[in-house]
Write a protein that holds these residues in place. Structure first.
Motif, PDB file in Angstrom:
ATOM      1  N   ILE A 107       0.841  -1.202   0.000  1.00 35.41           N
ATOM      2  CA  ILE A 107       0.000   0.000   0.000  1.00 35.41           C
ATOM      3  C   ILE A 107       0.872   1.246   0.000  1.00 35.41           C
ATOM      4  O   ILE A 107       0.548   2.257  -0.644  1.00 35.41           O
ATOM      5  CB  ILE A 107      -0.976  -0.017   1.193  1.00 35.41           C
ATOM      6  N   THR A 122       1.075   4.235  -2.868  1.00 36.44           N
ATOM      7  CA  THR A 122       0.945   5.658  -2.533  1.00 36.44           C
ATOM      8  C   THR A 122       1.961   6.493  -3.288  1.00 36.44           C
ATOM      9  O   THR A 122       1.612   7.462  -3.967  1.00 36.44           O
ATOM     10  CB  THR A 122       1.138   5.880  -1.016  1.00 36.44           C
ATOM     11  N   ALA A 125      -3.041   5.314  -3.790  1.00 33.87           N
ATOM     12  CA  ALA A 125      -3.493   5.257  -2.397  1.00 33.87           C
ATOM     13  C   ALA A 125      -3.393   6.653  -1.797  1.00 33.87           C
ATOM     14  O   ALA A 125      -2.461   7.413  -2.078  1.00 33.87           O
ATOM     15  CB  ALA A 125      -2.665   4.270  -1.592  1.00 33.87           C
ATOM     16  N   GLU A 160      -4.923   6.489   3.799  1.00 32.48           N
ATOM     17  CA  GLU A 160      -4.830   5.025   3.666  1.00 32.48           C
ATOM     18  C   GLU A 160      -3.417   4.556   3.967  1.00 32.48           C
ATOM     19  O   GLU A 160      -3.219   3.532   4.636  1.00 32.48           O
ATOM     20  CB  GLU A 160      -5.245   4.600   2.263  1.00 32.48           C
ATOM     21  N   TYR A 209      -3.184   1.859   7.141  1.00 32.20           N
ATOM     22  CA  TYR A 209      -2.867   0.447   6.961  1.00 32.20           C
ATOM     23  C   TYR A 209      -1.458   0.091   7.414  1.00 32.20           C
ATOM     24  O   TYR A 209      -1.162  -1.091   7.641  1.00 32.20           O
ATOM     25  CB  TYR A 209      -3.119   0.034   5.508  1.00 32.20           C
ATOM     26  N   LYS A 221      -8.130  -4.496   0.132  1.00 29.42           N
ATOM     27  CA  LYS A 221      -7.877  -3.067  -0.082  1.00 29.42           C
ATOM     28  C   LYS A 221      -6.905  -2.848  -1.242  1.00 29.42           C
ATOM     29  O   LYS A 221      -7.094  -1.932  -2.058  1.00 29.42           O
ATOM     30  CB  LYS A 221      -7.336  -2.444   1.209  1.00 29.42           C
ATOM     31  N   ILE A 244      -7.587  -0.557  -4.536  1.00 25.82           N
ATOM     32  CA  ILE A 244      -6.738   0.594  -4.871  1.00 25.82           C
ATOM     33  C   ILE A 244      -6.175   0.475  -6.283  1.00 25.82           C
ATOM     34  O   ILE A 244      -6.109   1.457  -7.032  1.00 25.82           O
ATOM     35  CB  ILE A 244      -5.596   0.733  -3.835  1.00 25.82           C
TER      36      ILE A 244
END
Length: 333
Positions: free
Chosen positions: A144, A148, A154, A158, A162, A183, A187
């Motif tokens: 994640i 980002t 992301a 978030e 996470y 998730k 995403i």
């Protein structure tokens, strides 16, 4: 199953080896719908108004959740934890002390983790099996993080949520793994974010969770959360054992060790500026003296206290800071 409260990230592998449910009291505090009542509870029980809201919240969360056993991090986190656990002891709560050694030497880290292993009566082989299992979950949280700052899909919140949840894996590591997998799938199907400014967030995780959405409304996005990322152990695959892994965990050690990683991430993620969050009445706020001089891009220090939303003054400071950055980069309009 025994429920064990923790005051910050500790070697979760040890507690899970002992078939315990880990409860991060920070998360229980800040996600409580009536979080301010937990602060009020602590103040009614004698905690001074001038003490950190996090400490009071941790206390309130522990009492509210009827936690009877706590692993208290005596060194390497909040300087008030020692007094906090003494209050817990007075209330009949069993305390298991754990420390991250100041001098950050492998033999000292090993000594502390071995003490915890002995306290919970588990063996190192089982602990290592859990380490590998949990590192698979942490790798999903790191995914994640990549979504980002590499894929731009992301959000900053978030990224925060996470990774920070790896402190206790939302109290159920199997369910949390599934949550992360779902998730990530969601995403990946999104269109990328297009904010012009890329920011780093450093310092303790914020009381004010709306910070991320507010920043994004101002054409900027937080693509690096320092401490939250450390909770997910992004370099775990380079550690040969649990001792090396917790030696390489930056949060509990000195600011110079933290800065080394922060500077690397600023470069790797093409960061334009840094938001340094400090908590009122926290000793870590003093570190801003060093951080502001050691980081060679603009740094804004914002402070939180009891509120879980940004106040008008902080919003104004953030807006002015981001306006200045937009002018500097020529990205306005």
């Amino acid at each position: 199953m025994r429920r064990i409260g923790v005051t910050t990230t500790i070697p979760s592998e040890v507690l899970l080896s002992a078939n315990c449910e880990i409860v991060d009291l920070n998360n229980e505090f800040i996600t409580n719908e009536n979080y301010s009542a937990l602060i009020d509870m602590a103040e009614k029980d004698g905690f001074p108004k001038s003490s950190c809201a996090w400490i009071k919240g941790i206390y309130g969360a522990c009492i509210d959740n009827h936690i009877k056993e706590v692993v208290g991090v005596m060194e390497g986190d909040c300087s008030n934890t020692k007094a906090l656990v003494e209050v817990f002891q007075q209330r009949g709560i069993k305390i298991y002390p754990f420390s991250y050694p100041t001098d950050r030497k492998l033999n000292m880290v090993k000594k502390e983790i071995d003490k915890l292993i002995k306290l919970f009566q588990v063996d190192i082989d089982t602990v290592e099996k859990y380490r590998l299992r949990l590192n698979g979950i942490r790798a999903l949280a790191n995914n994640i993080d990549k979504l980002t700052y590499i894929d731009n899909k992301a959000s900053g919140f978030e990224n925060h949520l996470y990774q920070i949840s790896c402190s206790d894996f939302n109290k159920d590591h199997k369910k949390y793994k599934t949550e992360l997998e779902n998730k990530i799938k969601e995403i990946k199907h999104r269109e990328p974010f297009n904010q012009k400014l890329r920011l780093a967030y450093i310092g303790v995780p914020p009381m004010t969770g709306d910070l991320y959405d507010y920043v994004e409304s101002l054409d900027a996005r937080i693509v690096y959360n320092e401490v939250q990322r450390e909770f997910a152990f992004p370099r775990a695959d380079s550690a040969n054992n649990i001792y090396e892994q917790y030696l390489d965990y930056t949060y509990p050690y000195d600011v110079w060790f933290r800065l080394k990683v922060i500077k690397e991430q600023i470069k790797n993620r093409s960061i334009d500026a840094v938001i340094h969050y400090t908590q009122a009445f926290c000793h870590k706020a003093i570190e801003h003296i060093i951080i502001s001089k050691e980081i060679d891009i603009p740094v804004l220090n914002i402070e939180g206290d009891k509120s879980n939303v940004l106040d008008a003054r902080t919003k104004l400071r953030l807006e002015a800071f981001l306006d200045m950055l937009s002018d500097m980069k020529g990205v306005r309009g």
